[in-house]
Write an enzyme that holds these catalytic residues in place. Structure first.
Site, PDB file in Angstrom:
ATOM      1  N   ASN A 466       0.848  -1.193   0.000  1.00 25.00           N
ATOM      2  CA  ASN A 466       0.000   0.000   0.000  1.00 25.00           C
ATOM      3  C   ASN A 466       0.890   1.252   0.000  1.00 25.00           C
ATOM      4  O   ASN A 466       2.119   1.134   0.029  1.00 25.00           O
ATOM      5  CB  ASN A 466      -0.937  -0.037   1.211  1.00 25.00           C
ATOM      6  CG  ASN A 466      -0.191   0.262   2.491  1.00 25.00           C
ATOM      7  OD1 ASN A 466       0.835  -0.358   2.777  1.00 25.00           O
ATOM      8  ND2 ASN A 466      -0.680   1.196   3.285  1.00 25.00           N
ATOM      9  N   CYS A 468       1.932   3.464   2.146  1.00 25.01           N
ATOM     10  CA  CYS A 468       2.908   3.699   3.223  1.00 25.01           C
ATOM     11  C   CYS A 468       3.721   2.458   3.564  1.00 25.01           C
ATOM     12  O   CYS A 468       4.492   2.464   4.526  1.00 25.01           O
ATOM     13  CB  CYS A 468       2.199   4.223   4.464  1.00 25.01           C
ATOM     14  SG  CYS A 468       1.417   5.828   4.213  1.00 25.01           S
ATOM     15  N   GLU A 470       3.079  -0.356   4.971  1.00 26.37           N
ATOM     16  CA  GLU A 470       2.846  -1.226   6.121  1.00 26.37           C
ATOM     17  C   GLU A 470       2.119  -2.515   5.732  1.00 26.37           C
ATOM     18  O   GLU A 470       2.303  -3.558   6.361  1.00 26.37           O
ATOM     19  CB  GLU A 470       2.067  -0.501   7.229  1.00 26.37           C
ATOM     20  CG  GLU A 470       0.623  -0.164   6.927  1.00 26.37           C
ATOM     21  CD  GLU A 470       0.467   1.209   6.297  1.00 26.37           C
ATOM     22  OE1 GLU A 470      -0.626   1.782   6.399  1.00 26.37           O
ATOM     23  OE2 GLU A 470       1.442   1.708   5.696  1.00 26.37           O
TER      24      GLU A 470
END
Length: 856
Positions: A466, A468, A470
């Site tokens: 995704n 970011c 994570e």
């Protein structure tokens, strides 16, 4: 499932012991104009103005809320859980109370949980409803933004709209179903990974991805894709000709994302672009943002130079000492000749030089030439590409070995896998390093390690994440997020492990219910998310917790606490997932991946036990938890117990979710929880500016600083002195160096000092309070004797011009505005300074900051 109560009492509102108050929320432009304002909003009294603003501005539904509601009866659902719809003839408005938001979120989760048989009985459903509302209200946890935007609008208010091309898998039949409405099945997922095929217009191809991305951005979610399937520049096309390459399509996607606001609000669309290290166009990709930011620098510098020289030429065209008939002739007008020469020396285009002269000839006396600035949201940045995504390069152990051994690296064509070009691995690594240093992109993802911890390798490799990073899993899957605010489980020097574990279990159930109720932007994502049911529970405010405990972020104790908290989080979440699997079955993709997933679980347990060997299938071993370094009583043992249970139950029942935890950045939801720090990060600054209702700010020391000082044994009086040193007195009365008395000797009157006093209260630097706007232009000119030229010069230092020395100004600044750091504070012992270290040096006097290694 049985749901026990930890925070609430049966038959009593979860809000019974929580005071609420009404306030206003306002956001202004730098020029003072109001962008948003909402009065009489109801929020918990303990919430800051910033948290209240985030709730009101971003998460309150602004329209379509019926003033009168009627229940919609469902025979299989308890009456208190019946959804609501607009009463006939009612009026509509927006949400005004935090209770409305908490109720609609928790109510929708409970409603869908009941329908999906997640509760043993009505008592468990009521307990779940109350516990979730309590945790939201007390800022113990928060879900990702799309939950706030979308969840419960249909359940609580009957809000709906036409279908937007979404799909879901019916939890009763297992059938893929096209959504008939916009909100009956909400879109609560923040994180999406979408695959892309090397095809221009068909389903799953390039243009189809832009449509799917837009559908996600509209509802507040983010998406990431690995674009390495796309052929490189110059590779052959099936119809003849050559491909324009990866970058031409990335620029289109970037512009599309820039045109859409996330969730229809003020947030930018969140987008991740990933390219493999062996792609033919990887070098151009690596340098993309660097070159675009250089364009911005050129635009800003060029526009200022153009404006400067245009004004000079125009002024020369008005030279009063030259007759009108000769003013526009550089041979007759020396000032114009010099202005033209200076413009040409700075490479101003000749057509612009002549254009200004022609404008003067037509009677104009000034030039309207736009000047750009470097603000990230400015016209200059909107003009260039690459500003709407996080860019990442995917590297393998093979490439990293080539760098270390100074070997060559092959870039491979996508059409046939042949070698496109051979480069020196170190040179490519240097380009990546330079770009990351210059503009913070690209990031790096370690492909080999990621896939060695992959729970479902039989279903395909992990190639993307995704925005970011994570959430990392299979293409065309989704993950919903939430984070627990660690500080809320801390009291004094103790950490409430039982409450933490209880919250983990309930939020795991909430995530799983969210998967069941959700709709998705494509058939593929709906099917694969149903098949793997990935979820993402995390924690926030680790840096704040460590500071509150008086433990340095950069310490073996700090790292041990972080590791133990993460181990408990993931272990309890997987154990809960296994308990759900006992009742409802494992995720459909589990059988094919059973052995691989259990291997990953056993490796997690080994790390929780602190093992340094015995790991299965890993080329790089993890840093194990050292429980002896963990000062929080019982936490390391809780980590071992959690993983014992997670493995034991998983071996027996499987797991309901292929993945359960992530550590997200928690940007917006961190604010709504009043976190001092985000996910695992340290604090940014010792002193912060706190927003006031109705506008304005005042300085506060990080709220964890006084807690830490108390833990470290300082007295209340000493703590007050240290805090006062950091934030200042907010006045120059009785200040060293520059006092009100010394200013009176310069001509300052009581009226002017009163104005000055107001400006000093929240000033970052006392120099900002000494200007014509704060003191009045007439006073500055008549009494102080400053000229218009001085007062209009942005670099003008009034205090120095008044005769104060650098030392006097610094002394007064520290007294009034504070040191903005605790370094040098009275009473504070040297050995305690590491507790208060931040990501950057704090204030003008701060020298200390956290090491690079501590961040890693």
């Amino acid at each position: 499932m049985k749901i026990r109560r930890q925070f609430t009492t049966p038959g009593q509102s979860p809000y019974a012991s929580i005071p609420f108050h009404t306030t206003s929320s306002e956001i202004r432009n730098p020029d003072g104009s109001v962008v948003f304002r909402q009065d009489n909003i109801e929020v918990p009294a303990s919430w800051s103005q910033v948290a209240s603003d985030v709730l009101a501005q971003k998460y309150f539904r602004k329209a379509g809320i019926p003033q009168d509601l009627v229940p919609v009866e469902e025979n299989t659902v308890p009456s208190w859980l019946w959804r609501r719809a607009a009463a006939p003839g009612t009026t509509f408005s927006g949400e005004t109370s935090a209770r409305q938001v908490f109720d609609r979120l928790a109510g929708a989760w409970t409603y869908w949980g009941w329908k999906g048989n997640y509760f043993d009985g009505e008592e468990d459903a009521q307990a779940f409803f109350d516990e979730m509302r309590y945790m939201l209200c007390t800022q113990m946890a928060a879900p990702n933004s799309p939950q706030w935007f979308n969840t419960g609008l249909h359940w609580a208010y009957g809000i709906d709209g036409p279908a937007q091309g979404h799909f879901y898998v019916d939890f009763k039949t297992g059938e893929l179903t096209a959504s008939q409405t916009a909100y009956e099945h909400p879109q609560p997922h923040a994180c999406f990974i979408q695959g892309i095929q090397d095809d221009l217009v068909n389903d799953g191809g390039i243009m189809d991805l832009w449509l799917r991305e837009a559908r996600l951005f509209k509802y507040g979610s983010g998406t990431g894709s690995n674009f390495s399937n796309l052929r490189g520049k110059g590779e052959p096309l099936s119809g003849g000709g050559r491909s324009s390459g990866l970058m031409s399509f990335l620029r289109i996607g970037d512009r599309a994302a820039g045109a859409i606001k996330s969730g229809g609000t003020t947030r930018r669309a969140a987008k991740m672009v990933i390219v493999d290290i062996d792609h033919p166009d990887v070098e151009e990709f690596v340098s993309w943002k660097v070159q675009e930011e250089q364009k911005v620098a050129a635009l800003v510098t060029g526009s200022k130079l153009n404006k400067q020289h245009a004004d000079a030429i125009m002024a020369a065209c008005q030279t009063p000492s030259v007759s009108k008939e000769h003013r526009l002739n550089p041979k007759e007008n020396p000032a114009l000749k010099e202005a033209i020469r200076a413009a040409r020396k700075d490479l101003i285009p000749e057509n612009y030089v002549q254009r200004v002269i022609q404008l003067a000839q037509q009677g104009h006396t000034n030039v309207d030439f736009p000047v750009f600035d470097k603000d990230w949201d400015s016209e200059a940045y909107l003009t260039v590409s690459g500003q709407n995504s996080n860019n990442t390069v995917r590297v393998t152990n093979e490439f990293l070995e080539a760098v270390l051994k100074d070997k060559d690296w092959k870039l491979k064509r996508r059409t046939d896998g042949s070698t496109h070009r051979t480069v020196r691995a170190k040179d490519l690594w240097d380009k990546i390093s330079f770009a990351a240093w210059a503009c913070a992109d690209p990031g790096i993802q370690f492909d080999t390690t990621i896939n060695e911890w992959h729970t479902c390798p039989a279903s395909g490799p992990i190639t993307a994440s995704n925005p970011c990073s994570e959430y990392m899993f299979l293409d065309d899957t989704a993950c919903n997020l939430a984070s627990l605010n660690l500080v809320t489980f801390c009291k004094g020097e103790s950490f409430n492990i039982e409450a933490y574990e209880h919250a983990i279990a309930l939020w795991t159930i909430t995530h799983e219910i969210s998967n069941m109720m959700a709709q998705f932007p494509s058939r593929e994502i709906a099917l694969r998310t149903y098949e793997f049911r990935t979820i993402g529970l995390g924690y926030a405010n680790l840096g704040g917790l460590l500071m509150a405990l008086g433990i340095p972020y950069d310490s073996k104790e700090g790292r041990s606490i972080a590791g133990a908290l993460a181990a408990v989080l993931t272990g309890v979440s997987y154990a809960t997932s296994a308990k759900i699997a006992k009742e409802l079955g494992a995720f459909p993709g589990y059988a094919a991946n059973k052995e691989a997933m259990l291997r990953v679980m056993r490796n997690h347990r080994r790390a929780a036990y602190g093992d340094t060997k015995g790991y299965e299938g890993l080329s790089i071993l993890p840093v194990p938890l050292n429980g002896q370094d963990c000062p929080l009583s019982g936490l390391a043992d809780a980590a071992k117990k959690a993983w014992d249970e997670a493995v034991k139950l998983g071996e027996k029942y499987g797991y309901r979710n292929a993945q359960t935890t992530v550590i997200a950045p928690t940007g917006t939801i961190g604010l709504v929880m009043d976190c001092d720090t985000t996910g695992v990060e340290p604090d940014f600054a010792t002193v912060k500016f706190k927003k006031l209702a109705g506008g304005g700010y005042f300085k506060i020391v990080n709220q964890m600083v006084p807690r830490a000082l108390h833990i470290l044994g300082y007295t209340p009086a000493q703590i007050d002195d240290i805090v006062q040193y950091a934030i200042g007195h907010g006045t120059l009365e009785n200040a060293p160096g520059i006092s009100f008395e010394s200013l009176k000797s310069k001509g300052f009157t009581d009226d002017i000092l009163a104005k000055l006093k107001d400006g000093l209260t929240s000033a970052f630097d006392i120099k900002f309070a000494f200007n014509k706007y704060a003191l009045g232009e007439e006073f500055c000119k008549t009494t102080l004797g400053f000229s218009d030229e001085q007062l209009n010069d942005l670099t003008f230092d009034m205090l120095t011009a008044l005769g104060f020395t650098k030392t006097q100004i610094e002394e007064a600044n520290t007294y009034c505005c504070g040191a903005m750091t605790v370094e040098g504070a009275p009473h504070l012992r040297e050995e305690h300074l590491p507790v208060f270290d931040c990501a950057n040096p704090c204030g003008r006097l701060g020298k200390r900051f956290l090491s690079i290694d501590s961040h890693i």
